[in-house]
Scaffold this motif. Structure first.
Motif, PDB file in Angstrom:
ATOM      1  N   ARG A  58       0.814  -1.220   0.000  1.00  0.00           N
ATOM      2  CA  ARG A  58       0.000   0.000   0.000  1.00  0.00           C
ATOM      3  C   ARG A  58       0.847   1.269   0.000  1.00  0.00           C
ATOM      4  N   GLY A  59       2.164   1.118  -0.085  1.00  0.00           N
ATOM      5  CA  GLY A  59       3.036   2.283  -0.175  1.00  0.00           C
ATOM      6  C   GLY A  59       3.502   2.863   1.145  1.00  0.00           C
ATOM      7  N   PHE A  60       3.295   2.115   2.243  1.00  0.00           N
ATOM      8  CA  PHE A  60       3.722   2.591   3.563  1.00  0.00           C
ATOM      9  C   PHE A  60       4.995   1.854   3.980  1.00  0.00           C
ATOM     10  N   ARG A  61       6.079   2.181   3.310  1.00  0.00           N
ATOM     11  CA  ARG A  61       7.314   1.429   3.562  1.00  0.00           C
ATOM     12  C   ARG A  61       7.832   1.601   4.976  1.00  0.00           C
ATOM     13  N   GLU A  62       7.771   2.815   5.512  1.00  0.00           N
ATOM     14  CA  GLU A  62       8.304   3.023   6.856  1.00  0.00           C
ATOM     15  C   GLU A  62       7.529   2.200   7.880  1.00  0.00           C
ATOM     16  N   ARG A  63       6.225   2.104   7.695  1.00  0.00           N
ATOM     17  CA  ARG A  63       5.423   1.289   8.607  1.00  0.00           C
ATOM     18  C   ARG A  63       5.764  -0.195   8.434  1.00  0.00           C
ATOM     19  N   ALA A  64       6.057  -0.577   7.200  1.00  0.00           N
ATOM     20  CA  ALA A  64       6.473  -1.956   6.961  1.00  0.00           C
ATOM     21  C   ALA A  64       7.790  -2.252   7.671  1.00  0.00           C
ATOM     22  N   LEU A  65       8.723  -1.314   7.608  1.00  0.00           N
ATOM     23  CA  LEU A  65      10.009  -1.486   8.290  1.00  0.00           C
ATOM     24  C   LEU A  65       9.823  -1.568   9.802  1.00  0.00           C
ATOM     25  N   GLN A  66       8.955  -0.732  10.333  1.00  0.00           N
ATOM     26  CA  GLN A  66       8.683  -0.771  11.775  1.00  0.00           C
ATOM     27  C   GLN A  66       8.085  -2.114  12.190  1.00  0.00           C
ATOM     28  N   MET A  67       7.203  -2.646  11.358  1.00  0.00           N
ATOM     29  CA  MET A  67       6.578  -3.927  11.679  1.00  0.00           C
ATOM     30  C   MET A  67       7.611  -5.060  11.655  1.00  0.00           C
ATOM     31  N   LEU A  68       8.505  -5.041  10.669  1.00  0.00           N
ATOM     32  CA  LEU A  68       9.539  -6.074  10.586  1.00  0.00           C
ATOM     33  C   LEU A  68      10.507  -5.979  11.766  1.00  0.00           C
ATOM     34  N   ALA A  69      10.842  -4.757  12.153  1.00  0.00           N
ATOM     35  CA  ALA A  69      11.734  -4.576  13.307  1.00  0.00           C
ATOM     36  C   ALA A  69      11.068  -5.093  14.584  1.00  0.00           C
ATOM     37  N   ALA A  70       9.773  -4.814  14.725  1.00  0.00           N
ATOM     38  CA  ALA A  70       9.047  -5.302  15.903  1.00  0.00           C
ATOM     39  C   ALA A  70       8.991  -6.824  15.913  1.00  0.00           C
ATOM     40  N   GLY A  71       8.785  -7.407  14.748  1.00  0.00           N
ATOM     41  CA  GLY A  71       8.763  -8.865  14.650  1.00  0.00           C
ATOM     42  C   GLY A  71      10.104  -9.476  15.006  1.00  0.00           C
ATOM     43  N   ARG A  72      11.188  -8.830  14.577  1.00  0.00           N
ATOM     44  CA  ARG A  72      12.518  -9.356  14.867  1.00  0.00           C
ATOM     45  C   ARG A  72      12.862  -9.232  16.351  1.00  0.00           C
ATOM     46  N   ASP A  73      12.286  -8.228  17.014  1.00  0.00           N
ATOM     47  CA  ASP A  73      12.498  -8.120  18.462  1.00  0.00           C
ATOM     48  C   ASP A  73      11.954  -9.356  19.179  1.00  0.00           C
ATOM     49  N   LEU A  74      10.809  -9.858  18.708  1.00  0.00           N
ATOM     50  CA  LEU A  74      10.192 -11.042  19.320  1.00  0.00           C
ATOM     51  C   LEU A  74      10.784 -12.343  18.788  1.00  0.00           C
ATOM     52  N   HIS A  75      11.209 -12.325  17.526  1.00  0.00           N
ATOM     53  CA  HIS A  75      11.710 -13.537  16.866  1.00  0.00           C
ATOM     54  C   HIS A  75      13.065 -13.233  16.207  1.00  0.00           C
ATOM     55  N   PRO A  76      14.106 -12.991  17.021  1.00  0.00           N
ATOM     56  CA  PRO A  76      15.396 -12.551  16.467  1.00  0.00           C
ATOM     57  C   PRO A  76      16.061 -13.543  15.524  1.00  0.00           C
ATOM     58  N   GLU A  77      15.717 -14.814  15.608  1.00  0.00           N
ATOM     59  CA  GLU A  77      16.370 -15.801  14.747  1.00  0.00           C
ATOM     60  C   GLU A  77      15.529 -16.174  13.522  1.00  0.00           C
ATOM     61  N   ASP A  78      14.419 -15.502  13.312  1.00  0.00           N
ATOM     62  CA  ASP A  78      13.567 -15.856  12.175  1.00  0.00           C
ATOM     63  C   ASP A  78      14.190 -15.336  10.875  1.00  0.00           C
ATOM     64  N   ALA A  79      14.518 -16.272   9.993  1.00  0.00           N
ATOM     65  CA  ALA A  79      15.226 -15.920   8.760  1.00  0.00           C
ATOM     66  C   ALA A  79      14.360 -15.116   7.795  1.00  0.00           C
ATOM     67  N   VAL A  80      13.063 -15.400   7.760  1.00  0.00           N
ATOM     68  CA  VAL A  80      12.170 -14.688   6.834  1.00  0.00           C
ATOM     69  C   VAL A  80      12.056 -13.214   7.227  1.00  0.00           C
ATOM     70  N   LEU A  81      11.863 -12.954   8.515  1.00  0.00           N
ATOM     71  CA  LEU A  81      11.789 -11.569   8.981  1.00  0.00           C
ATOM     72  C   LEU A  81      13.106 -10.841   8.736  1.00  0.00           C
ATOM     73  N   ARG A  82      14.193 -11.517   9.027  1.00  0.00           N
ATOM     74  CA  ARG A  82      15.505 -10.880   8.854  1.00  0.00           C
ATOM     75  C   ARG A  82      15.751 -10.515   7.390  1.00  0.00           C
ATOM     76  N   ALA A  83      15.490 -11.453   6.490  1.00  0.00           N
ATOM     77  CA  ALA A  83      15.712 -11.190   5.070  1.00  0.00           C
ATOM     78  C   ALA A  83      14.765 -10.110   4.550  1.00  0.00           C
ATOM     79  N   GLY A  84      13.500 -10.153   5.000  1.00  0.00           N
ATOM     80  CA  GLY A  84      12.543  -9.139   4.565  1.00  0.00           C
ATOM     81  C   GLY A  84      12.933  -7.751   5.044  1.00  0.00           C
ATOM     82  N   HIS A  85      13.397  -7.677   6.285  1.00  0.00           N
ATOM     83  CA  HIS A  85      13.829  -6.395   6.847  1.00  0.00           C
ATOM     84  C   HIS A  85      15.037  -5.856   6.070  1.00  0.00           C
ATOM     85  N   ALA A  86      16.005  -6.719   5.824  1.00  0.00           N
ATOM     86  CA  ALA A  86      17.199  -6.304   5.089  1.00  0.00           C
ATOM     87  C   ALA A  86      16.844  -5.854   3.669  1.00  0.00           C
TER      88      ALA A  86
END
Length: 231
Positions: free
Chosen positions: A88-116
């Motif tokens: 929907r064009g809200f990249r910053e919100r997408a980045l915030q969501m991925l960062a929040a997910g990685r805080d809870l799931h630091p070893e999740d490869a999908v979140l890490r790759a998506g965030h990067a």
């Protein structure tokens, strides 16, 4: 459990058939029957997408917020919500969501790759590589190596990018996309090296010329501060 599973699938099928009204009703029913937090969260993400399609952004936001509530929402839900924001064009919100997910799931490869990947697309390659290398089991996939190659290439490290692309092709020769990357990086490197060599030769010649002129000035004016600085 079988009934709940079938009910959870039905909204997706109805949406694919463009029967949005029925799909919304099916989501309501599936939410009442869902037996896991993950299933409920995924249904809320689906309902948010339908609200957005219907032009109700406020309700969509409410659903996405509800999807990641709770003590430990599944990693995949954060990725799904981020995908919706990005689409929907809200990249910053997408980045915030991925960062929040990685805080809870630091070893999740999908979140890490998506965030990067999103950091890279946002023009932040250094942060992207830091995120990509954060996992204890890195690289977790060939795609991690491809992305790292892209990061190196974006920073001008063409030789490093070529090495990574070549390693990927050794592991999977069918990756035509990576073969194209390798060819492009090779061509860029072939252009960059002669240019760098020419610039180096030009710089050396210019320095020699300035030194010669400075010595000529000092021969006639030993006190010249400009000439002394040039030497």
């Amino acid at each position: 459990e079988a009934r709940a599973a079938l009910l959870a699938v039905r909204p997706f099928a109805l949406l694919a058939l463009e029967r949005q009204g029925e799909a919304l009703a099916a989501v309501e029913l599936a939410l009442r029957e869902a037996i896991s937090e993950g299933a409920r969260a995924n249904l809320r993400v689906l309902r948010a997408q339908m609200y957005w399609m219907g032009g109700d952004a406020a309700k969509a936001d409410e659903e996405l917020a509800a999807a990641v509530e709770g003590e430990a929402p599944p990693a995949g839900v954060f990725a799904s919500v981020a995908d919706v924001f990005e689409a929907r064009g809200f990249r910053e919100r997408a980045l915030q969501m991925l960062a929040a997910g990685r805080d809870l799931h630091p070893e999740d490869a999908v979140l890490r790759a998506g965030h990067a990947r999103l950091l890279f697309l946002s023009g932040r390659p250094d942060e992207a590589e830091e995120v990509l290398r954060a996992g204890s089991e890195w690289p977790s996939s060939i795609d991690d190596m491809v992305l790292l190659g892209d990061l190196r290439r974006a920073r001008g490290d063409l030789a490093g990018a070529r090495r990574l692309y070549a390693r990927v092709l050794e592991a999977d020769p069918r990756r035509v996309d990576v073969d194209l990357r390798l060819q492009s990086a090779t061509a860029e490197l072939a252009v960059a090296r002669p240019v760098a060599g020419a610039l180096s030769a030009e710089t050396t010649a210019r320095a020699a010329e300035l030194e010669s002129r400075a010595r000529d000035v000092l021969a006639t004016d030993p006190a010249s501060p400009e000439a002394r600085l040039a030497l």
